[in-house]
Design an enzyme around this catalytic site. Structure first.
Site, PDB file in Angstrom:
ATOM      1  N   TYR A  93      -6.389   6.973   3.452  1.00 11.31           N
ATOM      2  CA  TYR A  93      -6.563   5.844   2.540  1.00 11.31           C
ATOM      3  C   TYR A  93      -5.850   4.590   3.054  1.00 11.31           C
ATOM      4  CZ  TYR A  93      -5.398   2.422  -0.856  1.00 11.31           C
ATOM      5  OH  TYR A  93      -5.216   1.208  -1.436  1.00 11.31           O
ATOM      6  N   ASP A 135      -9.654   5.730  -2.555  1.00 11.44           N
ATOM      7  CA  ASP A 135      -8.483   6.144  -3.342  1.00 11.44           C
ATOM      8  C   ASP A 135      -8.995   6.798  -4.628  1.00 11.44           C
ATOM      9  OD1 ASP A 135      -9.465   3.998  -4.809  1.00 11.44           O
ATOM     10  OD2 ASP A 135      -7.485   3.487  -5.544  1.00 11.44           O
ATOM     11  N   GLU A 156       0.819  -1.213   0.000  1.00  9.82           N
ATOM     12  CA  GLU A 156       0.000   0.000   0.000  1.00  9.82           C
ATOM     13  C   GLU A 156       0.854   1.264   0.000  1.00  9.82           C
ATOM     14  OE1 GLU A 156      -2.951   0.203  -0.746  1.00  9.82           O
ATOM     15  OE2 GLU A 156      -3.693  -1.824  -0.428  1.00  9.82           O
TER      16      GLU A 156
END
Length: 413
Positions: A130, A148, A47
DNA sequence: AAGACGTGGCT
DNA sequence: TAGCCAAGTCT
Protein backbone atom coordinates in the site's frame (compact mmCIF):
# COMPACT_ATOMS: atom_id res chain seq x y z
CA UNK A 1 -21.21 -2.06 -16.17
CA UNK A 2 -17.72 -2.68 -17.45
CA UNK A 3 -18.19 -0.45 -20.49
CA UNK A 4 -18.41 2.48 -18.10
CA UNK A 5 -15.11 1.89 -16.29
CA UNK A 6 -13.39 4.71 -18.11
CA UNK A 7 -15.85 7.16 -16.58
CA UNK A 8 -14.98 6.35 -12.99
CA UNK A 9 -11.75 8.37 -12.74
CA UNK A 10 -13.30 11.39 -14.46
CA UNK A 11 -16.38 11.44 -12.26
CA UNK A 12 -14.39 10.79 -9.12
CA UNK A 13 -11.77 13.45 -9.88
CA UNK A 14 -14.45 16.02 -10.66
CA UNK A 15 -15.88 15.35 -7.20
CA UNK A 16 -12.41 15.47 -5.63
CA UNK A 17 -11.73 18.88 -7.19
CA UNK A 18 -14.65 20.24 -5.18
CA UNK A 19 -14.63 18.05 -2.08
CA UNK A 20 -11.05 17.02 -1.30
CA UNK A 21 -10.33 17.00 2.42
CA UNK A 22 -7.83 19.63 3.49
CA UNK A 23 -5.08 17.72 5.28
CA UNK A 24 -1.71 18.97 6.53
CA UNK A 25 0.33 16.60 4.36
CA UNK A 26 -1.65 17.33 1.20
CA UNK A 27 -1.50 19.93 -1.49
CA UNK A 28 -4.91 20.72 -2.93
CA UNK A 29 -6.10 19.53 -6.34
CA UNK A 30 -5.71 23.04 -7.74
CA UNK A 31 -2.06 23.27 -6.76
CA UNK A 32 -1.51 19.75 -8.02
CA UNK A 33 -2.97 20.58 -11.42
CA UNK A 34 -0.73 23.65 -11.52
CA UNK A 35 2.22 21.25 -11.51
CA UNK A 36 3.17 21.46 -7.87
CA UNK A 37 4.08 18.17 -6.20
CA UNK A 38 3.86 17.46 -2.50
CA UNK A 39 7.06 16.94 -0.52
CA UNK A 40 7.90 13.22 -0.57
CA UNK A 41 9.13 13.41 3.02
CA UNK A 42 5.76 14.66 4.24
CA UNK A 43 3.88 12.16 2.09
CA UNK A 44 5.99 9.28 3.39
CA UNK A 45 5.74 10.39 7.02
CA UNK A 46 1.97 10.79 6.82
CA UNK A 47 1.49 7.44 5.11
CA UNK A 48 3.46 5.59 7.77
CA UNK A 49 1.49 7.32 10.52
CA UNK A 50 -1.82 6.61 8.79
CA UNK A 51 -1.26 2.84 8.69
CA UNK A 52 -4.19 1.45 10.70
CA UNK A 53 -4.61 4.85 12.32
CA UNK A 54 -7.28 7.51 11.94
CA UNK A 55 -6.67 10.90 10.36
CA UNK A 56 -7.74 12.64 13.56
CA UNK A 57 -5.18 10.73 15.62
CA UNK A 58 -2.40 11.38 13.13
CA UNK A 59 -2.76 15.14 12.66
CA UNK A 60 -1.15 16.38 15.91
CA UNK A 61 1.66 13.81 15.64
CA UNK A 62 2.36 14.80 12.05
CA UNK A 63 2.53 18.48 12.98
CA UNK A 64 4.91 17.80 15.87
CA UNK A 65 7.17 15.56 13.77
CA UNK A 66 7.56 18.00 10.87
CA UNK A 67 8.07 20.93 13.25
CA UNK A 68 10.84 19.05 15.06
CA UNK A 69 12.39 17.28 12.06
CA UNK A 70 11.97 19.35 8.91
CA UNK A 71 13.61 16.91 6.51
CA UNK A 72 14.42 13.26 6.20
CA UNK A 73 18.03 14.10 7.02
CA UNK A 74 16.97 15.79 10.25
CA UNK A 75 14.96 12.76 11.21
CA UNK A 76 17.80 10.41 10.28
CA UNK A 77 20.14 12.30 12.61
CA UNK A 78 17.76 12.14 15.58
CA UNK A 79 18.23 9.76 18.49
CA UNK A 80 16.03 6.67 18.16
CA UNK A 81 14.78 7.17 21.71
CA UNK A 82 13.63 10.69 20.81
CA UNK A 83 11.76 9.38 17.78
CA UNK A 84 10.13 6.66 19.90
CA UNK A 85 9.15 9.19 22.55
CA UNK A 86 7.62 11.51 19.97
CA UNK A 87 5.67 8.53 18.59
CA UNK A 88 4.42 7.44 22.02
CA UNK A 89 0.65 7.12 22.05
CA UNK A 90 0.25 6.46 18.32
CA UNK A 91 0.61 2.69 18.65
CA UNK A 92 2.22 -0.01 16.50
CA UNK A 93 5.65 1.04 17.65
CA UNK A 94 7.58 -1.03 15.13
CA UNK A 95 6.43 1.67 12.71
CA UNK A 96 8.53 4.22 14.57
CA UNK A 97 11.56 1.93 14.58
CA UNK A 98 11.16 1.27 10.85
CA UNK A 99 10.53 4.97 10.23
CA UNK A 100 13.88 5.89 11.72
CA UNK A 101 15.67 3.06 9.93
CA UNK A 102 14.09 4.16 6.65
CA UNK A 103 15.08 7.79 7.22
CA UNK A 104 18.70 6.74 7.70
CA UNK A 105 18.72 4.73 4.49
CA UNK A 106 17.14 7.54 2.47
CA UNK A 107 19.34 10.23 4.02
CA UNK A 108 22.64 8.39 3.86
CA UNK A 109 22.09 5.87 1.06
CA UNK A 110 19.96 7.82 -1.40
CA UNK A 111 21.30 11.34 -0.90
CA UNK A 112 18.23 12.46 0.97
CA UNK A 113 15.84 11.73 -1.88
CA UNK A 114 13.16 9.08 -1.73
CA UNK A 115 13.37 6.58 -4.60
CA UNK A 116 10.63 7.60 -7.07
CA UNK A 117 9.08 4.24 -7.95
CA UNK A 118 6.83 1.88 -6.03
CA UNK A 119 9.17 -1.05 -6.64
CA UNK A 120 12.14 0.77 -5.13
CA UNK A 121 10.14 2.23 -2.25
CA UNK A 122 8.83 -1.19 -1.27
CA UNK A 123 12.37 -2.31 -0.46
CA UNK A 124 12.55 0.22 2.40
CA UNK A 125 11.62 -0.75 5.98
CA UNK A 126 8.02 -0.11 6.93
CA UNK A 127 6.93 0.37 3.32
CA UNK A 128 4.74 -2.38 1.88
CA UNK A 129 2.33 -2.78 -1.01
CA UNK A 130 0.00 0.00 0.00
CA UNK A 131 2.50 2.61 1.16
CA UNK A 132 4.86 2.14 -1.78
CA UNK A 133 2.03 2.66 -4.25
CA UNK A 134 0.64 5.61 -2.30
CA UNK A 135 3.96 7.48 -2.17
CA UNK A 136 4.81 6.66 -5.79
CA UNK A 137 1.48 7.91 -7.09
CA UNK A 138 1.00 10.92 -4.79
CA UNK A 139 4.55 12.24 -4.78
CA UNK A 140 5.89 10.96 -8.11
CA UNK A 141 2.89 10.52 -10.45
CA UNK A 142 3.41 6.80 -10.99
CA UNK A 143 0.04 5.13 -11.74
CA UNK A 144 0.66 2.39 -9.16
CA UNK A 145 -2.44 0.60 -7.85
CA UNK A 146 -3.15 1.97 -4.36
CA UNK A 147 -5.20 -0.42 -2.23
CA UNK A 148 -6.03 0.34 1.38
CA UNK A 149 -9.03 -0.62 3.49
CA UNK A 150 -11.14 2.21 2.07
CA UNK A 151 -10.39 1.25 -1.51
CA UNK A 152 -11.07 -2.43 -0.81
CA UNK A 153 -14.52 -1.41 0.38
CA UNK A 154 -15.20 0.91 -2.55
CA UNK A 155 -14.02 -1.59 -5.16
CA UNK A 156 -15.77 -4.65 -3.73
CA UNK A 157 -18.98 -2.61 -3.88
CA UNK A 158 -18.34 -1.20 -7.34
CA UNK A 159 -17.92 -4.71 -8.74
CA UNK A 160 -19.80 -6.80 -6.17
CA UNK A 161 -16.72 -8.85 -5.40
CA UNK A 162 -18.01 -11.65 -3.18
CA UNK A 163 -14.76 -13.43 -2.41
CA UNK A 164 -13.86 -12.82 1.24
CA UNK A 165 -10.82 -10.80 2.23
CA UNK A 166 -7.92 -11.27 2.31
CA UNK A 167 -8.24 -13.82 -0.55
CA UNK A 168 -9.88 -11.15 -2.71
CA UNK A 169 -6.88 -8.82 -2.49
CA UNK A 170 -5.34 -9.99 -5.74
CA UNK A 171 -8.55 -9.44 -7.68
CA UNK A 172 -9.02 -6.05 -6.02
CA UNK A 173 -5.50 -4.96 -6.91
CA UNK A 174 -5.98 -6.03 -10.50
CA UNK A 175 -9.23 -4.09 -10.66
CA UNK A 176 -7.68 -0.95 -9.16
CA UNK A 177 -4.81 -1.19 -11.64
CA UNK A 178 -7.37 -1.29 -14.46
CA UNK A 179 -9.16 1.89 -13.38
CA UNK A 180 -6.17 3.94 -12.18
CA UNK A 181 -5.65 6.77 -14.69
CA UNK A 182 -2.23 7.79 -16.00
CA UNK A 183 -3.25 11.42 -15.45
CA UNK A 184 -3.42 12.46 -11.77
CA UNK A 185 -2.97 8.95 -10.37
CA UNK A 186 -2.15 10.39 -6.96
CA UNK A 187 -5.29 12.49 -6.81
CA UNK A 188 -7.27 9.47 -7.98
CA UNK A 189 -5.92 7.39 -5.09
CA UNK A 190 -6.63 10.13 -2.58
CA UNK A 191 -10.08 10.65 -4.05
CA UNK A 192 -10.86 6.94 -3.66
CA UNK A 193 -9.73 7.09 -0.04
CA UNK A 194 -11.72 10.26 0.64
CA UNK A 195 -14.76 8.60 -0.88
CA UNK A 196 -14.33 5.54 1.33
CA UNK A 197 -13.75 7.67 4.41
CA UNK A 198 -16.67 10.07 3.96
CA UNK A 199 -19.33 8.53 1.67
CA UNK A 200 -18.69 4.86 0.96
CA UNK A 201 -18.38 4.16 4.69
CA UNK A 202 -18.68 0.69 6.24
CA UNK A 203 -22.14 0.70 7.81
CA UNK A 204 -24.49 3.07 6.08
CA UNK A 205 -22.93 4.43 2.90
CA UNK A 206 -24.39 7.66 1.53
CA UNK A 207 -25.10 6.34 -1.93
CA UNK A 208 -27.46 9.24 -2.69
CA UNK A 209 -24.57 11.69 -2.80
CA UNK A 210 -21.93 9.32 -4.18
CA UNK A 211 -20.24 10.73 -7.29
CA UNK A 212 -19.79 7.27 -8.81
CA UNK A 213 -23.06 5.65 -7.75
CA UNK A 214 -23.98 5.36 -11.41
CA UNK A 215 -21.08 2.94 -11.88
CA UNK A 216 -21.69 0.89 -8.76
CA UNK A 217 -22.96 -2.65 -9.18
CA UNK A 218 -23.80 -3.05 -5.51
CA UNK A 219 -25.78 0.17 -5.56
CA UNK A 220 -27.76 -1.13 -8.53
CA UNK A 221 -28.45 -4.38 -6.71
CA UNK A 222 -29.10 -2.60 -3.42
CA UNK A 223 -26.76 -4.89 -1.50
CA UNK A 224 -23.89 -2.46 -0.79
CA UNK A 225 -24.01 -3.34 2.90
CA UNK A 226 -22.77 -6.86 2.12
CA UNK A 227 -19.32 -5.72 0.99
CA UNK A 228 -16.56 -6.30 1.67
CA UNK A 229 -17.00 -9.89 2.81
CA UNK A 230 -14.72 -10.62 5.74
CA UNK A 231 -13.96 -13.76 7.72
CA UNK A 232 -15.34 -14.02 11.27
CA UNK A 233 -13.16 -12.56 14.02
CA UNK A 234 -11.54 -14.71 16.63
CA UNK A 235 -12.29 -14.07 20.29
CA UNK A 236 -9.63 -12.10 22.12
CA UNK A 237 -8.11 -13.83 25.16
CA UNK A 238 -7.31 -12.14 28.46
CA UNK A 239 -3.94 -11.76 30.10
CA UNK A 240 -2.90 -10.49 33.50
CA UNK A 241 0.21 -9.02 35.02
CA UNK A 242 1.50 -6.45 37.47
CA UNK A 243 3.28 -3.13 37.17
CA UNK A 244 5.40 -1.47 39.85
CA UNK A 245 5.56 2.29 40.20
CA UNK A 246 8.29 3.51 42.53
CA UNK A 247 7.95 7.16 43.57
CA UNK A 248 11.01 8.95 44.93
CA UNK A 249 10.11 10.43 48.28
CA UNK A 250 12.17 13.56 47.75
CA UNK A 251 10.47 14.84 44.62
CA UNK A 252 7.87 12.37 43.44
CA UNK A 253 9.96 11.21 40.47
CA UNK A 254 8.89 7.94 38.83
CA UNK A 255 11.25 5.03 38.20
CA UNK A 256 11.14 3.91 34.56
CA UNK A 257 12.96 1.47 32.36
CA UNK A 258 12.98 0.57 28.67
CA UNK A 259 11.16 -2.45 27.30
CA UNK A 260 13.21 -4.80 25.11
CA UNK A 261 12.90 -3.97 21.41
CA UNK A 262 11.33 -7.11 19.97
CA UNK A 263 8.52 -7.38 22.52
CA UNK A 264 5.07 -5.84 22.81
CA UNK A 265 5.58 -2.07 23.19
CA UNK A 266 9.20 -2.83 22.32
CA UNK A 267 11.62 0.02 22.84
CA UNK A 268 9.13 2.08 24.80
CA UNK A 269 9.45 3.30 28.38
CA UNK A 270 7.54 1.50 31.11
CA UNK A 271 7.04 1.29 34.82
CA UNK A 272 8.65 -2.12 35.48
CA UNK A 273 6.05 -4.80 34.81
CA UNK A 274 5.90 -8.56 34.94
CA UNK A 275 5.35 -10.72 31.92
CA UNK A 276 1.75 -10.65 30.81
CA UNK A 277 0.58 -14.21 31.20
CA UNK A 278 -2.60 -15.98 30.32
CA UNK A 279 -3.18 -16.81 33.99
CA UNK A 280 -1.52 -15.52 37.11
CA UNK A 281 -2.29 -14.51 40.66
CA UNK A 282 -0.84 -12.32 43.41
CA UNK A 283 1.92 -14.78 44.20
CA UNK A 284 3.37 -14.38 40.76
CA UNK A 285 3.19 -10.62 41.04
CA UNK A 286 4.99 -10.55 44.36
CA UNK A 287 7.81 -12.74 43.11
CA UNK A 288 8.23 -10.51 40.08
CA UNK A 289 8.71 -7.13 41.74
CA UNK A 290 11.81 -5.50 40.27
CA UNK A 291 13.26 -4.68 43.70
CA UNK A 292 12.29 -4.77 47.34
CA UNK A 293 10.11 -1.96 48.58
CA UNK A 294 6.90 -1.37 50.49
CA UNK A 295 4.67 -2.16 47.54
CA UNK A 296 1.05 -1.25 48.04
CA UNK A 297 -1.72 -2.25 45.70
CA UNK A 298 -2.98 0.89 43.96
CA UNK A 299 -5.66 -0.48 41.66
CA UNK A 300 -6.11 -2.20 38.33
CA UNK A 301 -5.55 -0.88 34.84
CA UNK A 302 -7.41 -2.54 32.02
CA UNK A 303 -6.27 -2.09 28.46
CA UNK A 304 -7.42 -3.58 25.19
CA UNK A 305 -4.93 -4.60 22.53
CA UNK A 306 -5.71 -6.00 19.11
CA UNK A 307 -5.22 -9.61 20.05
CA UNK A 308 -5.65 -9.73 23.83
CA UNK A 309 -7.08 -7.85 26.77
CA UNK A 310 -4.79 -6.99 29.64
CA UNK A 311 -5.51 -6.39 33.30
CA UNK A 312 -2.48 -4.97 35.08
CA UNK A 313 -2.42 -4.83 38.89
CA UNK A 314 -0.65 -1.61 39.82
CA UNK A 315 1.59 -1.46 42.89
CA UNK A 316 3.19 1.68 44.20
CA UNK A 317 5.92 2.34 46.73
CA UNK A 318 7.62 5.44 48.05
CA UNK A 319 11.37 4.96 48.15
CA UNK A 320 14.53 6.94 48.86
CA UNK A 321 16.45 5.48 45.97
CA UNK A 322 16.75 2.46 43.71
CA UNK A 323 19.88 0.40 43.23
CA UNK A 324 20.90 -2.69 41.35
CA UNK A 325 18.45 -2.43 38.46
CA UNK A 326 18.49 -0.73 35.06
CA UNK A 327 16.36 2.37 34.66
CA UNK A 328 16.07 6.08 35.32
CA UNK A 329 14.15 8.62 37.36
CA UNK A 330 11.56 10.72 35.55
CA UNK A 331 10.79 13.94 37.46
CA UNK A 332 7.08 14.64 37.74
CA UNK A 333 7.19 17.62 35.38
CA UNK A 334 8.98 15.63 32.70
CA UNK A 335 6.90 12.49 32.50
CA UNK A 336 5.38 13.56 29.18
CA UNK A 337 8.80 13.43 27.52
CA UNK A 338 9.51 9.88 28.56
CA UNK A 339 7.79 8.10 25.70
CA UNK A 340 5.27 6.22 27.77
CA UNK A 341 2.80 4.29 25.65
CA UNK A 342 -0.84 4.76 26.57
CA UNK A 343 -1.00 1.65 28.71
CA UNK A 344 1.90 2.89 30.82
CA UNK A 345 0.45 6.38 31.09
CA UNK A 346 -2.59 4.78 32.64
CA UNK A 347 -0.41 2.79 35.02
CA UNK A 348 1.56 5.82 36.20
CA UNK A 349 -1.61 7.88 36.50
CA UNK A 350 -3.21 5.16 38.62
CA UNK A 351 -0.21 4.99 40.95
CA UNK A 352 0.09 8.76 41.38
CA UNK A 353 -3.62 9.10 42.03
CA UNK A 354 -3.58 6.39 44.69
CA UNK A 355 -3.48 7.73 48.19
CA UNK A 356 -0.39 6.99 50.24
CA UNK A 357 -0.93 4.09 52.62
CA UNK A 358 -0.45 6.25 55.72
CA UNK A 359 -3.05 8.79 54.72
CA UNK A 360 -5.38 5.99 53.81
CA UNK A 361 -5.35 4.59 57.34
CA UNK A 362 -6.44 7.91 58.78
CA UNK A 363 -9.28 8.52 56.41
CA UNK A 364 -12.62 6.87 56.00
CA UNK A 365 -12.70 4.41 53.16
CA UNK A 366 -13.29 6.11 49.89
CA UNK A 367 -14.42 4.65 46.67
CA UNK A 368 -11.66 4.18 44.13
CA UNK A 369 -12.04 6.10 40.93
CA UNK A 370 -9.70 4.06 38.82
CA UNK A 371 -10.92 4.89 35.36
CA UNK A 372 -11.74 8.55 35.85
CA UNK A 373 -8.16 9.54 36.53
CA UNK A 374 -5.74 9.82 33.69
CA UNK A 375 -2.50 11.45 32.74
CA UNK A 376 -2.91 13.81 29.85
CA UNK A 377 -0.10 15.05 27.68
CA UNK A 378 -0.69 18.68 26.81
CA UNK A 379 0.28 20.02 23.40
CA UNK A 380 3.04 22.09 24.99
CA UNK A 381 4.57 18.96 26.42
CA UNK A 382 3.42 19.30 29.98
CA UNK A 383 1.74 16.44 31.72
CA UNK A 384 -1.29 16.85 33.87
CA UNK A 385 -3.31 14.62 36.11
CA UNK A 386 -6.93 14.82 35.04
CA UNK A 387 -9.78 13.68 37.23
CA UNK A 388 -12.84 13.68 35.04
CA UNK A 389 -15.15 12.76 37.89
CA UNK A 390 -14.03 15.66 40.06
CA UNK A 391 -13.17 18.29 37.48
CA UNK A 392 -16.67 18.59 36.15
CA UNK A 393 -15.56 18.07 32.57
CA UNK A 394 -18.61 17.67 30.46
CA UNK A 395 -18.05 14.11 29.40
CA UNK A 396 -21.07 11.92 29.34
CA UNK A 397 -21.17 10.19 32.72
CA UNK A 398 -19.53 6.84 32.38
CA UNK A 399 -21.26 3.97 33.98
CA UNK A 400 -18.76 3.34 36.74
CA UNK A 401 -19.02 0.43 39.00
CA UNK A 402 -15.83 -0.95 40.33
CA UNK A 403 -15.38 -3.33 43.14
CA UNK A 404 -13.44 -1.87 45.99
CA UNK A 405 -10.12 -3.59 46.27
CA UNK A 406 -8.39 -4.04 49.56
CA UNK A 407 -4.89 -2.73 49.62
CA UNK A 408 -2.65 -5.72 49.88
CA UNK A 409 0.71 -4.98 51.44
CA UNK A 410 3.63 -7.23 50.90
CA UNK A 411 7.24 -6.99 50.03
CA UNK A 412 9.62 -9.17 48.14
CA UNK A 413 11.50 -11.92 49.97
C1' DA B 1 0.20 -17.47 5.77
C1' DA B 2 -2.02 -16.60 9.80
C1' DG B 3 -0.92 -14.12 13.76
C1' DA B 4 1.53 -10.22 16.08
C1' DC B 5 1.29 -5.61 16.53
C1' DG B 6 -1.78 -0.03 19.72
C1' DT B 7 -5.01 3.12 20.23
C1' DG B 8 -9.18 5.91 20.15
C1' DG B 9 -13.70 6.81 18.42
C1' DC B 10 -18.17 5.30 17.25
C1' DT B 11 -22.43 2.51 17.60
C1' DT C 1 -21.40 -2.31 26.59
C1' DA C 2 -18.51 -4.82 23.63
C1' DG C 3 -17.33 -5.03 19.21
C1' DC C 4 -15.94 -2.96 15.05
C1' DC C 5 -13.08 -0.24 12.51
C1' DA C 6 -8.94 3.03 10.71
C1' DA C 7 -4.45 5.38 4.61
C1' DG C 8 -0.85 -2.14 6.82
C1' DT C 9 3.66 -4.42 7.57
C1' DC C 10 6.39 -8.07 8.97
C1' DT C 11 7.44 -12.79 9.84
Amino acid sequence: MSFEHHQIPADLLAWYDLSARDLPWRIGPAARKAGIRPDAYRVWLSEIMLQQTTVAAVKPYFERFVARWRSVEDLADAETDDVMAEWAGLGYYSRARNLHACAKIVAHGHGGRFPPTAALLKALPGIGDYTSAAIASIAFDEPAPVVDGNIERVVTRLYRIKAPLPAAKTAIRRTVAAITPTERPGDFAQAMMDLGATICVPRTPSCLICPIAAHCAARSAGDQALYPVKPPKRAVPSRVGAAFVALRRADGAVWLRRRPAPSMLGGMAEAPSTDWSARADGETHAASAPFTAGWVHAGTVEHGFTHFKLALEVYRAEVETVTGVEGWWAPPDRIAEQGLPTLMRKVVARAIAAEPALAKEKRPARKQRTASIRLEAEPEGSFSLVDDAAAGTRRPPRPRRRTRRTSARWSKG
